[in-house]
Design a protein around this motif. Structure first.
Motif, PDB file in Angstrom:
ATOM      1  N   ARG A  95     -37.952  23.722   4.278  1.00 61.14           N
ATOM      2  CA  ARG A  95     -37.267  24.706   5.110  1.00 61.14           C
ATOM      3  C   ARG A  95     -35.863  25.030   4.606  1.00 61.14           C
ATOM      4  O   ARG A  95     -35.319  26.095   4.928  1.00 61.14           O
ATOM      5  CB  ARG A  95     -37.181  24.196   6.560  1.00 61.14           C
ATOM      6  CG  ARG A  95     -38.543  23.931   7.209  1.00 61.14           C
ATOM      7  CD  ARG A  95     -39.379  25.193   7.258  1.00 61.14           C
ATOM      8  NE  ARG A  95     -40.684  24.976   7.877  1.00 61.14           N
ATOM      9  CZ  ARG A  95     -41.643  25.880   7.907  1.00 61.14           C
ATOM     10  NH1 ARG A  95     -41.455  27.059   7.347  1.00 61.14           N
ATOM     11  NH2 ARG A  95     -42.807  25.609   8.474  1.00 61.14           N
ATOM     12  N   PHE A  96     -35.263  24.123   3.854  1.00 59.98           N
ATOM     13  CA  PHE A  96     -33.886  24.345   3.414  1.00 59.98           C
ATOM     14  C   PHE A  96     -33.802  25.325   2.243  1.00 59.98           C
ATOM     15  O   PHE A  96     -32.718  25.801   1.895  1.00 59.98           O
ATOM     16  CB  PHE A  96     -33.226  23.021   3.011  1.00 59.98           C
ATOM     17  CG  PHE A  96     -33.875  22.311   1.866  1.00 59.98           C
ATOM     18  CD1 PHE A  96     -33.545  22.625   0.560  1.00 59.98           C
ATOM     19  CD2 PHE A  96     -34.831  21.326   2.096  1.00 59.98           C
ATOM     20  CE1 PHE A  96     -34.156  21.981  -0.500  1.00 59.98           C
ATOM     21  CE2 PHE A  96     -35.434  20.666   1.041  1.00 59.98           C
ATOM     22  CZ  PHE A  96     -35.105  20.991  -0.259  1.00 59.98           C
ATOM     23  N   LEU A  97     -34.945  25.654   1.637  1.00 60.59           N
ATOM     24  CA  LEU A  97     -34.943  26.626   0.559  1.00 60.59           C
ATOM     25  C   LEU A  97     -34.855  28.042   1.129  1.00 60.59           C
ATOM     26  O   LEU A  97     -35.409  28.323   2.194  1.00 60.59           O
ATOM     27  CB  LEU A  97     -36.218  26.500  -0.283  1.00 60.59           C
ATOM     28  CG  LEU A  97     -36.363  25.206  -1.091  1.00 60.59           C
ATOM     29  CD1 LEU A  97     -37.729  25.163  -1.774  1.00 60.59           C
ATOM     30  CD2 LEU A  97     -35.250  25.091  -2.125  1.00 60.59           C
ATOM     31  N   PRO A  98     -34.147  28.940   0.464  1.00 61.43           N
ATOM     32  CA  PRO A  98     -34.021  30.315   0.986  1.00 61.43           C
ATOM     33  C   PRO A  98     -35.368  31.016   1.059  1.00 61.43           C
ATOM     34  O   PRO A  98     -36.244  30.819   0.198  1.00 61.43           O
ATOM     35  CB  PRO A  98     -33.089  30.994  -0.034  1.00 61.43           C
ATOM     36  CG  PRO A  98     -33.167  30.155  -1.265  1.00 61.43           C
ATOM     37  CD  PRO A  98     -33.418  28.748  -0.800  1.00 61.43           C
ATOM     38  N   ASP A  99     -35.539  31.855   2.063  1.00 61.41           N
ATOM     39  CA  ASP A  99     -36.802  32.563   2.260  1.00 61.41           C
ATOM     40  C   ASP A  99     -37.122  33.515   1.106  1.00 61.41           C
ATOM     41  O   ASP A  99     -38.290  33.817   0.839  1.00 61.41           O
ATOM     42  CB  ASP A  99     -36.762  33.355   3.572  1.00 61.41           C
ATOM     43  CG  ASP A  99     -36.696  32.442   4.787  1.00 61.41           C
ATOM     44  OD1 ASP A  99     -37.132  31.274   4.674  1.00 61.41           O
ATOM     45  OD2 ASP A  99     -36.210  32.895   5.836  1.00 61.41           O
ATOM     46  N   ASN A 100     -36.077  33.999   0.456  1.00 61.96           N
ATOM     47  CA  ASN A 100     -36.283  34.979  -0.621  1.00 61.96           C
ATOM     48  C   ASN A 100     -36.282  34.333  -2.008  1.00 61.96           C
ATOM     49  O   ASN A 100     -36.050  35.009  -3.011  1.00 61.96           O
ATOM     50  CB  ASN A 100     -35.208  36.059  -0.559  1.00 61.96           C
ATOM     51  CG  ASN A 100     -33.807  35.501  -0.761  1.00 61.96           C
ATOM     52  OD1 ASN A 100     -33.592  34.275  -0.695  1.00 61.96           O
ATOM     53  ND2 ASN A 100     -32.845  36.375  -1.012  1.00 61.96           N
ATOM     54  N   LEU A 101     -36.541  33.027  -2.074  1.00 59.69           N
ATOM     55  CA  LEU A 101     -36.526  32.334  -3.363  1.00 59.69           C
ATOM     56  C   LEU A 101     -37.557  32.923  -4.321  1.00 59.69           C
ATOM     57  O   LEU A 101     -37.254  33.186  -5.493  1.00 59.69           O
ATOM     58  CB  LEU A 101     -36.787  30.838  -3.173  1.00 59.69           C
ATOM     59  CG  LEU A 101     -36.851  29.997  -4.461  1.00 59.69           C
ATOM     60  CD1 LEU A 101     -35.546  30.114  -5.243  1.00 59.69           C
ATOM     61  CD2 LEU A 101     -37.159  28.529  -4.128  1.00 59.69           C
ATOM     62  N   ALA A 102     -38.786  33.136  -3.849  1.00 57.53           N
ATOM     63  CA  ALA A 102     -39.833  33.697  -4.714  1.00 57.53           C
ATOM     64  C   ALA A 102     -39.434  35.087  -5.197  1.00 57.53           C
ATOM     65  O   ALA A 102     -39.637  35.428  -6.370  1.00 57.53           O
ATOM     66  CB  ALA A 102     -41.163  33.755  -3.968  1.00 57.53           C
TER      67      ALA A 102
END
Length: 301
Positions: free
Chosen positions: A21-28
Motif C-alpha cells: 500500500r505504501f507504493l504510489p498508485d501510479n508506479l506502473a
C-alpha cells in the motif's frame, strides 16, 4: 537460462508489489513512461544503426501486420455470424491482433536470442506493432464503438511518439553508416540493461486476474488465436512458403506468440469495448504466454 529466471522473478515481484500500500498508485504508469521515453529510444539508437537492412527483414515486420489483419478478418466474420455484438467483436480484434512485442517481447527475445534477436524484434515492434496500435487499432476501436477519432489526431500521435521518432533517427543513422560509440554507447547500454527489470515489474503491477477469469469463452477464443493460432500461421507461412529460416524466423514466431499488448487493451477499455474482457486478455494472457512461448521456443530450436 539465468535471463529467463530473471524475467519470472521481476514479473512475480511486480505482482507482489500490488499488495504494498505504501507504493504510489501510479508506479506502473511512471515505469511505463520511463520505458517509452527513455529505454525504447535508447534501444533504437543502440541496435538499429547496426542492422544490415536486407529485403528479408520485411517479413518479420509483416508478421505484426498479418497478425492484426487476420484478427480483424476472423473475429469480424465470427462476430457478425454468431451475433456477438460490436463491443465483444471490437475487443477481440484489437486485443488478439496486437502482441506485447516490446515490454514483454524485448526481454524474452534478449534472453532467448541475445542482442541480434533484439535488433529484429525492434523492427517488428516499431515498424509493425507500434504503427498498428497508434493508428489502425484506434480506427478499429472507433468503428466498433460510438466514439470517433479524427485522422489528424491519429497522425499527430504517431509523429510525436518518442520511440517512433528515434526509430526514424536510427534508420537514418543506419542508411548514412553512422554508429554511436564510446561513452555514449556505454550510457545507452546501461539504460538498455534496465529493460528487463523495469518492464517486467511494470507488467506485474498491471496483471489483474479475477476468480471468474477462466469462465469466459471469448477469453479463450482470443487467447487461442493469440498464443497458438497466429504463431503457427506465421511459422507455416514464413518457413514453408517464403522459405525464411534462422534467427529472423525464430524471432518472428516468438514475437507473434507474445501475450496481448497492454496498450491494445487500454485502447479497447477507453473505447468501452468489453473492458473486463480486455483486462482479462492481458491478465491471463501474460502469465499463460510464458508456458506457450516455451513450447514455441523448443519447436523452433
Amino acid at each position: 537460462m539465468f535471463n529467463i529466471f530473471l524475467i519470472v522473478i521481476f514479473l512475480c515481484l511486480g505482482i507482489v508489489f500490488q499488495r504494498f500500500r505504501f507504493l504510489p498508485d501510479n508506479l506502473a504508469h511512471n515505469l511505463n513512461r520511463y520505458l517509452i521515453y527513455v529505454v525504447l529510444p535508447a534501444l533504437a539508437l543502440l541496435y538499429l544503426p547496426k542492422i544490415e537492412l536486407v529485403p528479408e527483414l520485411a517479413l518479420p515486420v509483416a508478421s505484426a501486420w498479418i497478425s492484426f489483419g487476420l484478427s480483424w478478418l476472423i473475429f469480424g466474420i465470427l462476430g457478425k455470424k454468431l451475433k456477438w455484438g460490436n463491443s465483444i467483436t471490437g475487443c477481440l480484434v484489437i486485443t488478439s491482433g496486437l502482441a506485447n512485442t516490446s515490454f514483454v517481447g524485448f526481454p524474452i527475445v534478449q534472453a532467448l536470442y541475445g542482442d541480434e534477436g533484439v535488433k529484429v524484434a525492434l523492427l517488428i515492434d516499431q515498424a509493425g506493432s507500434f504503427i498498428i496500435v497508434s493508428s489502425i487499432a484506434v480506427i478499429v476501436a472507433s468503428i466498433y464503438s460510438v466514439e470517433k477519432k479524427r485522422k489528424r489526431d491519429i497522425t499527430k500521435k504517431i509523429l510525436t511518439f518518442p520511440p517512433f521518432l528515434f526509430f526514424l533517427i536510427a534508420i537514418a543513422m543506419n542508411i548514412s553508416g553512422f554508429e554511436i560509440s564510446g561513452n555514449m554507447e556505454t550510457l545507452l547500454r546501461m539504460i538498455a540493461a534496465t529493460l528487463t527489470p523495469v518492464a517486467l515489474t511494470a507488467v506485474g503491477l498491471q496483471v489483474k486476474i479475477s476468480p471468474d477469469a477462466y469462465k469466459s469463452k471469448f477469453l479463450w477464443f482470443g487467447l487461442g488465436y493469440k498464443l497458438l493460432f497466429i504463431p503457427l500461421t506465421i511459422l507455416i507461412l514464413f518457413k514453408f512458403i517464403f522459405k525464411l529460416d534462422g534467427l529472423m524466423l525464430q524471432v518472428s514466431v516468438i514475437e507473434a506468440a507474445m501475450a496481448p499488448m497492454i496498450t491494445g487493451s487500454i485502447i479497447a477499455i477507453t473505447h468501452h469495448l468489453e473492458p473486463k474482457l480486455a483486462s482479462l486478455m492481458v491478465g491471463v494472457g501474460i502469465p499463460l504466454s510464458f508456458l506457450t512461448i516455451g513450447i514455441w521456443y523448443f519447436i523452433l530450436a
